[in-house]
Structure formats: C-alpha cells, structure tokens
Design a protein around this motif. Structure first.
Motif, mmCIF file in Angstrom:
data_model
loop_
_atom_site.group_PDB
_atom_site.id
_atom_site.type_symbol
_atom_site.label_atom_id
_atom_site.label_comp_id
_atom_site.label_asym_id
_atom_site.label_seq_id
_atom_site.Cartn_x
_atom_site.Cartn_y
_atom_site.Cartn_z
ATOM 1 N N GLY A 38 -16.355 15.119 14.021
ATOM 2 C CA GLY A 38 -16.454 14.441 14.179
ATOM 3 C C GLY A 38 -16.234 14.673 15.740
ATOM 4 O O GLY A 38 -14.578 14.585 16.306
ATOM 5 N N ILE A 39 -16.962 14.446 17.524
ATOM 6 C CA ILE A 39 -16.662 13.687 18.341
ATOM 7 C C ILE A 39 -17.436 12.632 18.899
ATOM 8 O O ILE A 39 -18.166 13.146 18.888
ATOM 9 N N ASP A 40 -16.950 12.049 19.984
ATOM 10 C CA ASP A 40 -18.520 10.917 20.448
ATOM 11 C C ASP A 40 -17.307 10.623 22.093
ATOM 12 O O ASP A 40 -16.159 11.112 22.517
ATOM 13 N N ALA A 41 -18.089 10.350 22.886
ATOM 14 C CA ALA A 41 -17.532 9.813 24.590
ATOM 15 C C ALA A 41 -17.329 8.015 24.748
ATOM 16 O O ALA A 41 -18.808 7.177 24.370
ATOM 17 N N PHE A 42 -17.254 7.859 25.737
ATOM 18 C CA PHE A 42 -17.743 6.242 26.599
ATOM 19 C C PHE A 42 -16.905 5.977 27.208
ATOM 20 O O PHE A 42 -15.673 6.739 28.051
ATOM 21 N N THR A 43 -16.483 5.946 28.349
ATOM 22 C CA THR A 43 -16.236 4.630 29.277
ATOM 23 C C THR A 43 -16.279 4.200 29.756
ATOM 24 O O THR A 43 -17.039 2.653 28.932
ATOM 25 N N ASN A 44 -14.626 3.331 30.285
ATOM 26 C CA ASN A 44 -14.249 2.181 29.924
ATOM 27 C C ASN A 44 -13.319 1.665 31.590
ATOM 28 O O ASN A 44 -12.889 2.524 31.828
ATOM 29 N N PRO A 100 -3.751 6.731 13.214
ATOM 30 C CA PRO A 100 -3.988 7.180 12.232
ATOM 31 C C PRO A 100 -5.082 6.435 11.126
ATOM 32 O O PRO A 100 -5.312 5.351 11.111
ATOM 33 N N VAL A 101 -5.814 7.091 10.014
ATOM 34 C CA VAL A 101 -7.029 7.077 9.489
ATOM 35 C C VAL A 101 -6.481 7.574 7.947
ATOM 36 O O VAL A 101 -6.453 8.406 7.801
ATOM 37 N N GLU A 102 -6.410 6.320 7.195
ATOM 38 C CA GLU A 102 -6.303 6.204 5.852
ATOM 39 C C GLU A 102 -6.745 6.612 4.495
ATOM 40 O O GLU A 102 -6.758 8.076 3.658
ATOM 41 N N HIS A 103 -7.900 6.392 4.710
ATOM 42 C CA HIS A 103 -9.078 7.757 3.842
ATOM 43 C C HIS A 103 -9.581 8.977 4.583
ATOM 44 O O HIS A 103 -9.193 9.260 6.214
ATOM 45 N N CYS A 104 -10.587 9.267 4.075
ATOM 46 C CA CYS A 104 -11.326 10.576 4.560
ATOM 47 C C CYS A 104 -12.844 10.902 5.957
ATOM 48 O O CYS A 104 -13.423 10.036 5.168
ATOM 49 N N ALA A 105 -11.556 10.654 6.662
ATOM 50 C CA ALA A 105 -12.749 10.382 7.772
ATOM 51 C C ALA A 105 -14.109 11.261 8.317
ATOM 52 O O ALA A 105 -13.691 12.367 7.936
ATOM 53 N N TYR A 106 -14.579 10.713 9.082
ATOM 54 C CA TYR A 106 -16.082 12.147 9.084
ATOM 55 C C TYR A 106 -16.430 11.579 10.373
ATOM 56 O O TYR A 106 -16.989 12.362 11.524
ATOM 57 N N ARG A 107 -17.403 10.550 11.000
ATOM 58 C CA ARG A 107 -17.447 10.338 12.196
ATOM 59 C C ARG A 107 -17.111 8.827 12.432
ATOM 60 O O ARG A 107 -16.732 8.551 12.018
ATOM 61 N N SER A 108 -16.727 8.664 14.074
ATOM 62 C CA SER A 108 -16.749 8.114 14.560
ATOM 63 C C SER A 108 -18.214 6.978 15.403
ATOM 64 O O SER A 108 -18.974 8.321 16.177
ATOM 65 N N THR A 109 -18.180 5.910 15.352
ATOM 66 C CA THR A 109 -19.338 5.356 16.358
ATOM 67 C C THR A 109 -18.213 4.596 17.367
ATOM 68 O O THR A 109 -17.738 3.485 16.959
ATOM 69 N N ILE A 110 -18.808 4.409 18.791
ATOM 70 C CA ILE A 110 -18.571 3.331 19.636
ATOM 71 C C ILE A 110 -19.132 2.800 20.042
ATOM 72 O O ILE A 110 -20.807 2.915 20.504
ATOM 73 N N PHE A 111 -19.754 1.257 20.355
ATOM 74 C CA PHE A 111 -20.142 0.663 20.350
ATOM 75 C C PHE A 111 -18.959 -0.937 21.427
ATOM 76 O O PHE A 111 -18.186 -0.976 21.570
ATOM 77 N N LYS A 112 -20.253 -1.312 22.016
ATOM 78 C CA LYS A 112 -19.282 -2.359 22.786
ATOM 79 C C LYS A 112 -20.298 -3.670 22.773
ATOM 80 O O LYS A 112 -21.915 -3.896 22.666
ATOM 81 N N VAL A 113 -19.651 -4.524 22.585
ATOM 82 C CA VAL A 113 -20.071 -6.203 22.347
ATOM 83 C C VAL A 113 -18.997 -7.148 23.077
ATOM 84 O O VAL A 113 -18.113 -7.002 23.587
ATOM 85 N N GLY A 114 -19.751 -7.868 24.298
ATOM 86 C CA GLY A 114 -19.551 -8.684 25.377
ATOM 87 C C GLY A 114 -18.936 -8.057 26.388
ATOM 88 O O GLY A 114 -17.699 -8.908 26.947
ATOM 89 N N GLU A 125 -16.389 -5.732 25.555
ATOM 90 C CA GLU A 125 -14.937 -5.628 24.486
ATOM 91 C C GLU A 125 -15.612 -3.998 23.359
ATOM 92 O O GLU A 125 -17.065 -3.547 23.246
ATOM 93 N N VAL A 126 -14.798 -3.284 23.900
ATOM 94 C CA VAL A 126 -14.735 -1.671 23.408
ATOM 95 C C VAL A 126 -14.334 -1.943 21.824
ATOM 96 O O VAL A 126 -13.519 -1.865 21.200
ATOM 97 N N PHE A 127 -14.945 -0.853 20.769
ATOM 98 C CA PHE A 127 -15.205 -1.131 19.142
ATOM 99 C C PHE A 127 -14.993 0.715 18.699
ATOM 100 O O PHE A 127 -15.870 1.010 19.302
ATOM 101 N N ILE A 128 -14.132 1.033 17.730
ATOM 102 C CA ILE A 128 -14.193 2.186 17.544
ATOM 103 C C ILE A 128 -14.512 2.064 15.561
ATOM 104 O O ILE A 128 -14.096 1.115 15.150
#
Length: 339
Positions: A195-201, A240-254, A256-259
C-alpha cells in the motif's frame, strides 16, 4: 456505495442510500466480467464516473477493466470505456491544473515486470487516453499526487521476478508530455509493499507506505516526509502494526489527520479460520509531528477501507472478504459512522 470481492466471478454491485430507512440497499450489478481489486470514482464536468479495476478471471490476468458513467436518463451506471489491464491491483485519480489523470497499477502475477499506465482525460471524445508508462515490479498500489503544480506517482512494488520481497517502492515525476523521471526509491520499503498513500498537512507532503513481507506480518508502516532542501522523501515515522497490514486510508475530520490500516489476518501461516479476525488500527496525527494510536476496528480479512461524507456526517466503509467465522460466504461490507 460500491462493493466488490476479489474472487473469480464475484459480482461488483452498486448500493444506494435510502433516506426513509437510513440504510444502503442493493441498486445495480455492474455489467462485464468482475474480479475487482479496487474501485475509484470521480466527477468530470459534473458527470459521475466509476472505474472498476479487475484482477483476473481464473488464471487469466490480461482482462478488461471498465469505466462506468452514470446515465441520468435511466438512473443507472452504464459502461463508458474499456481499459486493458494485466492483473490490475489499484487505481488513483487526480485533477491537476484543469486536467484529469487516472493511474492504473498492474501486478502481473506470473511475470511481475509490467508497465503501469497513467491516462489523461481527452475532453474531445470524453475518454481517457494513454499519457505515460511507469515500470513496476509486482505493483500492488499506487497514488497520484502533486507538489508545486507538478504531477507525481508513488508505486508500491511487492516482489521481484524471482519472488523475492526486496524490491523497493518508487516515486516518479511526470513531466510535460508524459515523460517519466524516477525521483527515488523509498527507504525501508523493500519488505513486500502492498500500500501507498499521500497527504498534505500544513504545507508539507507525506507518503504512507504499508509493508507485508511474505509470511512475516511484523512490519512497520512507514510515514515519509518531503524534504524541501534535498528534494526527496525521508523517513518521518515508523508505525508498528501488530497484525498483517494491507492498505492504509488517510482521512481528515475537523482539520485533524487520521490513518486507518486495513489488516487481513492476525498472523501468517496455518489454516485456522480464526486468524482472519484481526484489528485494523487507527492513528491520529498530533500537531505536525507524530501519529499516535487512537482506536481500532475489528476486521475479517479486510482488503480496503474507504472514507466518505454524506450530509455532513463522516463514515468508514470496511470491505471484508471473510465472514466472522473465517469462511468465504456472506462476507460483510460494514459501514461505520465517525462520531
């Protein structure tokens, strides 16, 4: 709302929100062969388009993927354009400088050397035409983004032609006329990137790379930050990710930035169905510095999570390919409201 499962012959369905009962209901099955890995929707000149990228049918990877258009006369989606794909795995759309671009990432399972394609919208025939070719090695994911008005593409490469998880993910610059220039290979990305994603902040550009090294799930998700003094991405944080990661999703609410990181299993190896139940972690960016653990949602072989807004409220759509018992039947597309 669209739903697809990456299994041979699985249909791609469209769902419509019912304001009366406040639920999504089956609306339409999209025509054409379907073994979809990813769905990307976009609006051009006020017109809704939906791109469904297909992976393979049986062992055949060189199959068609389809762009659909919403027909206001019938109220349904209809096929608008066919794109030739080879083990298609991901797609990314971007509008830049009044132009519209679509990146299609091909995987080609048996021979991982293949070109992925960037298409550019032709306003005369209202279709995408080939703009640039980008070499990939087992391409799993891709993201179009821009810096200073220039188009870039980040590609997550998964494995080499000898099935080794050593190939790094790449960042490409797309110059005028579709000329491509390799900007860099991302550090610590040669670990089976999926997975690869991009964002600006706050004026900075970031990439988020997800690694899943074959049978070993204990890999860091890497946050990169563009260094304006050296013109390259440098590692900003290892998550660090505990389980088998596959993709990331970046989103913003109010503001604030979340993954949120989609996870497919609690651990690799073995055939126990309970290993398909895992935790997809959510991280929040504190200030402009580091992501910290914020929460999590339970997943059942989740291959993707989509963030969307409806009537001023925010939601996460979770696409699972296993049910709560680990079986393949009756897997759920779950929708969570962000509160």
């Amino acid at each position: 709302m669209f739903s697809a499962r990456p299994y041979n012959g699985s249909p791609t369905n469209a769902y419509r929100y019912n304001d009366t009962n406040e639920r999504y209901e089956y609306y339409q099955q999209l025509t054409g062969k379907s073994d979809a890995k990813q769905i990307e929707h976009f609006i051009i000149n006020g017109q809704l388009y939906v791109f469904v990228i297909n992976y393979k049918i049986g062992e055949k990877e060189n199959i068609d993927s389809y762009i659909y258009i919403f027909d206001s006369r019938t109220g349904f989606l209809a096929q608008h354009q066919t794109l030739d794909t080879w083990g298609g795995h991901d797609a990314s759309y971007l509008e830049l400088n009044s132009n519209h671009y679509l990146l299609v990432v091909d995987y080609r399972e048996q021979h991982s050397v293949v070109n992925s394609t960037v298409y550019k919208w032709n306003f005369n025939n209202t279709q995408f035409v080939e703009y640039a070719k980008i070499p990939v090695r087992g391409g799993h994911s891709g993201k179009l983004f821009s810096m200073d008005g220039v188009l870039y593409a980040a590609i997550a490469n998964y494995l080499t032609t000898t099935n080794e998880y050593t190939i790094k993910s790449h960042v490409w610059k797309l110059k005028q006329g579709g000329v491509t220039e390799l900007v860099q290979s991302l550090d610590e990305s040669g670990a089976g990137s999926t997975g690869i994603d991009a964002f600006t902040n706050d004026g900075d550009t970031f990439l988020v790379g997800v690694n899943k090294l074959g049978m070993d799930c204990a890999q860091n998700t890497i946050v990169y930050r563009w260094d304006k003094s050296t013109n390259e991405f440098k590692i900003h944080q290892r998550i660090p990710v505990e389980h088998c990661a596959y993709r990331s999703t970046i989103f913003k609410v109010g503001g604030e930035v979340f993954i949120i990181i989609a996870t497919t299993r609690s651990e690799r190896g073995g055939s126990s169905n309970d290993k398909y139940t895992s935790s997809s972690p959510i991280f929040k960016l504190e200030g402009i510095t580091m992501f910290i653990k914020y929460g999590a949602m339970t997943s059942h072989a989740c291959f993707d999570i989509t963030f969307f807004e409806r009537d001023g409220e925010y939601f996460l759509g979770q696409s699972n390919i296993r049910n709560v018992n680990g079986g393949l039947s009756n897997a759920a597309l779950n929708i969570y409201q962000w509160l």
